[in-house]
Design an enzyme around this catalytic site. Sequence first.
Site: not given
Ligand code: ADP
Length: 445
Positions: A116, A165, A201, A203, A235, A237, A287, A291
């Site tokens: 990442k 997640g 940060k 969010l 985290h 879906k 990210e 795929r």
């Molecule tokens: P993974 O590869 O484990 O799916 P992601 O980076 O896609 O990880 O993040 C998955 C979820 O984590 C996001 O959809 C969101 O819900 C939460 N998340 C990730 N980064 C942040 C952030 N900077 N602020 C708030 N929530 C975040």
Amino acid sequence: MIEKVLIANRGEIAVRVMRACREMGIETVAVHSTADANAMHVRLADESVCIGPPAVKDSYLNMSAILSAAAISNADAIHPGYGFLSENADFADMVEEHGITFIGPTADHIRVMGDKITAKATVKAAGIPVVPGSDGAVSDPVEARRVAEEIGLPVIIKAAAGGGGRGMRVATTMEELEEALSVASSEAAAMFGSGAVYVEKFLGKPRHIEIQILADTHGNVVHLGERDCSLQRRHQKVLEEAPSPALNASQRNEIGEIARAAIQKLGYRSTGTIEFLYEDGGFYFIEMNTRLQVEHPVTEMICGLDLVREMIRVASGSPLSFTQDEVRFSGHAIECRINAEHPETFMPSPGKVGDYYTPGGLGVRVDSALYSGYTVPPYYDSLIAKLIVHGANRNECLMRLRRALSEYVIDGMDTSIPLHQRLMSEPDFVNGDYDIHWLERLLGL
Ligand code: ADP
């Protein structure tokens, strides 16, 4: 030309890929563990090969067994589906080294996006907006504090090699930050084999909006609009929809165009998804998934396209069968992920399927590998079906989805259908007014 595809996966996605192959006149080879000898993907394939015992490390993650299966069945291509080896760059390399076509991006692109930290730096350089945070890995608490002071609290500490997640920790105070950093790093080392973490940060009320990309090896790249995947638990879906209730056409075109241009610059091929958090009108990259995604059908339903067919075409060297100008978005689609688990406690509930009846009718699609008499094994992901519904607009889609959920009968185990039925009557959901934390608030988590 690709004439025989081995599908290195199981369950609904193996069936999904086989359907595209069959329509294209391509033969299919299923691989399966001993626990999956009676699985639907094995029954539907032209040929099948047992690749090992139930544990995924011995079967669906067993690269040499899968390559041997491809060799003995004379498959000329491998589709990895999602999960398992789909984002394993070494596997993509090995497949190609054996003279077999990997239906997906290049191993190099998988590698870059699989970390990442490098992914974030790479897409940022290609013009994609990212979440403010550290420039690279952070291991020193003093450095973490400096970043947090610069971007402001709260912050989230994320594993560079994280996925699914997992491997994330939020810090709301400077005191929490130091502990979060060391806990996140040791967890990441244990879970993903690399302790590298970075700070960004956190969010507070974002939506998760992702852009679907498709690229060929002739320099053509299209975006297929967005999916809103803000309905999440831990985290992960739970339900996805397209288009997002939060975007208008010009915002869609703007972010789609940014994503398209970046992907073109990177020389990427096949399907890919660029994931963003969206807050107060701003998009922030989190990210890229290199795929096919679980939720790809919602995009197919509003675009009238077959993403797997396009992946196979691209892998055989053909150009995309349409241009960006020919992409038309029509109506609204929602996907409910149906898991074999208790709708309130989320305890997994594998078991034998008794009566089984799938909903149908206009605009209803079920992607599943279930059948009456099938026993869901306890070793794998609890996703057993995806119910995808299309309507002329979001309101019609919701009406149809309520109807379809009420028709679906899966006897013999707990499923998340009652959870989806509950969502359908929640005013915030009906109004499209939800962020990534909404579901956990609703469930009191
Ligand atoms: P993974 O590869 O484990 O799916 P992601 O980076 O896609 O990880 O993040 C998955 C979820 O984590 C996001 O959809 C969101 O819900 C939460 N998340 C990730 N980064 C942040 C952030 N900077 N602020 C708030 N929530 C975040």
